[in-house]
Motif scaffolding. Sequence first.
Motif, PDB file in Angstrom:
ATOM      1  N   ASP A  73       0.809  -1.142   0.090  1.00  8.83           N
ATOM      2  CA  ASP A  73       0.039   0.074  -0.023  1.00  8.83           C
ATOM      3  C   ASP A  73       0.782   1.195   0.057  1.00  8.83           C
ATOM      4  N   LEU A  76       2.340   1.601  -3.557  1.00  3.76           N
ATOM      5  CA  LEU A  76       1.392   2.160  -4.594  1.00  3.76           C
ATOM      6  C   LEU A  76       1.045   3.602  -4.026  1.00  3.76           C
ATOM      7  N   THR A 118      -4.614  -1.290 -17.456  1.00  4.05           N
ATOM      8  CA  THR A 118      -5.153  -1.980 -16.748  1.00  4.05           C
ATOM      9  C   THR A 118      -5.346  -3.461 -17.178  1.00  4.05           C
ATOM     10  N   LEU A 122      -4.195  -4.809 -14.125  1.00  4.22           N
ATOM     11  CA  LEU A 122      -5.163  -5.315 -13.352  1.00  4.22           C
ATOM     12  C   LEU A 122      -6.198  -6.368 -13.778  1.00  4.22           C
ATOM     13  N   VAL A 183      -4.516   4.237 -12.285  1.00 11.62           N
ATOM     14  CA  VAL A 183      -4.253   2.876 -11.921  1.00 11.62           C
ATOM     15  C   VAL A 183      -3.882   2.638 -10.570  1.00 11.62           C
ATOM     16  N   THR A 184      -2.941   3.350 -10.021  1.00 12.78           N
ATOM     17  CA  THR A 184      -2.546   2.995  -8.774  1.00 12.78           C
ATOM     18  C   THR A 184      -3.539   3.315  -7.746  1.00 12.78           C
ATOM     19  N   ARG A 186      -6.871   3.547  -8.288  1.00 12.96           N
ATOM     20  CA  ARG A 186      -7.805   2.304  -8.360  1.00 12.96           C
ATOM     21  C   ARG A 186      -7.285   0.806  -7.753  1.00 12.96           C
ATOM     22  N   LYS A 187      -6.132   0.720  -7.926  1.00 16.87           N
ATOM     23  CA  LYS A 187      -5.633  -0.520  -6.862  1.00 16.87           C
ATOM     24  C   LYS A 187      -5.834  -0.269  -5.443  1.00 16.87           C
ATOM     25  N   GLN A 190      -9.183  -0.952  -4.416  1.00 13.96           N
ATOM     26  CA  GLN A 190      -9.601  -2.379  -4.132  1.00 13.96           C
ATOM     27  C   GLN A 190      -9.210  -2.971  -3.104  1.00 13.96           C
ATOM     28  N   ARG A 191      -8.043  -2.467  -2.577  1.00 15.37           N
ATOM     29  CA  ARG A 191      -7.329  -2.764  -1.207  1.00 15.37           C
ATOM     30  C   ARG A 191      -7.871  -2.185  -0.227  1.00 15.37           C
ATOM     31  N   TYR A 194      -7.003   3.405   0.071  1.00 20.05           N
ATOM     32  CA  TYR A 194      -6.738   4.703  -0.566  1.00 20.05           C
ATOM     33  C   TYR A 194      -6.876   6.194   0.301  1.00 20.05           C
TER      34      TYR A 194
END
Length: 317
Positions: A73, A76, A118, A122, A183-184, A186-187, A190-191, A194
């Motif tokens: 995390d 990212l 992505t 992803l 992209v980062t 969004r990742k 997902q985790r 953010y």
Amino acid sequence: MSINEGGRVSYHTPIGLLFAFISAIVWSLNSLGNSLVTKSVSVWTVSFAISLCYLPAFVFLKLEQEDIFETADKILTVAAGVSDSLSLSFGVIGFSLAPVGDASAIIFSKSIVCAILTSLFLEDKFNFCDGVLTLVNVIGVILISKPPLVFGNADVGLEDNVDTFIGSIAALLCAVFGALVLVTVRKLHQRGTYDMAAIWSVKATTGYLMFAVILSIRLEDSQNMGTLLDWGYLFVACAAGVLATGFTYLALRYQNASVVSLIGTSEVVFAFIFQRFLTEDNVDWKSIIGSICVTLPPVCYGLKGIVQLRQSDIEQQ
């Protein structure tokens, strides 16, 4: 944003459309400010000043929640902040060399780059339509950037052609690093880790250190804020960037991302209007056609997102 009888969130609120439209206008003002101020002020001075605008993000850091972030995390988050800072610097360079409308249009290649990234990182599907839109986008970038070896024009001059080409490449790199940010982010979503304040803090720190070092080496670049007009253009660039970001987040609060993205393409129209009436750069047919090609992918992705949202609403009713 409103809550319907079923308890679901509805994103069909007119105020969201207004915020999205305002953000497009303000983003074009940011582009215009960058274009005008860099005529007499170093791009590094402008980038340094804009980076300082993000320093207040440190106030909103939630250090007590640091334990929830794993190493991935943190990596990212740093990658998002550094990419955002690089996107900023390449954007300023792009606006300093290429006409404001051209640079604004090329930066909209971000949606295509994001689709490619992505699919690589992803595991999103990159289908035939994505390939066609990528080809259209590449054609648009070529028409706008006018590579000297392809579009050599003796009437314009080789130096102007080269400047436009280099500025277009910088705008494209701005789009690439901007897509990396998306992209980062969004990742991180997902985790579930953010943190906008953390990303902005990294962006401010990276920009502050990087551009401060550059200015300390190039002392002449830090001594060129000679007129009140220079300061005015710099203020427009900085204030418009921060305000546009704020209006974009407000728009996303009341409208879905596809609609906001679709309305955001109007920024290119405003940029060309400002270019035509407030700058000395000409608008030619290659730039117009290229801009249409570049803005077509985000329009298609925006319409696709709206259709998918409508279908989802119908299925849940």
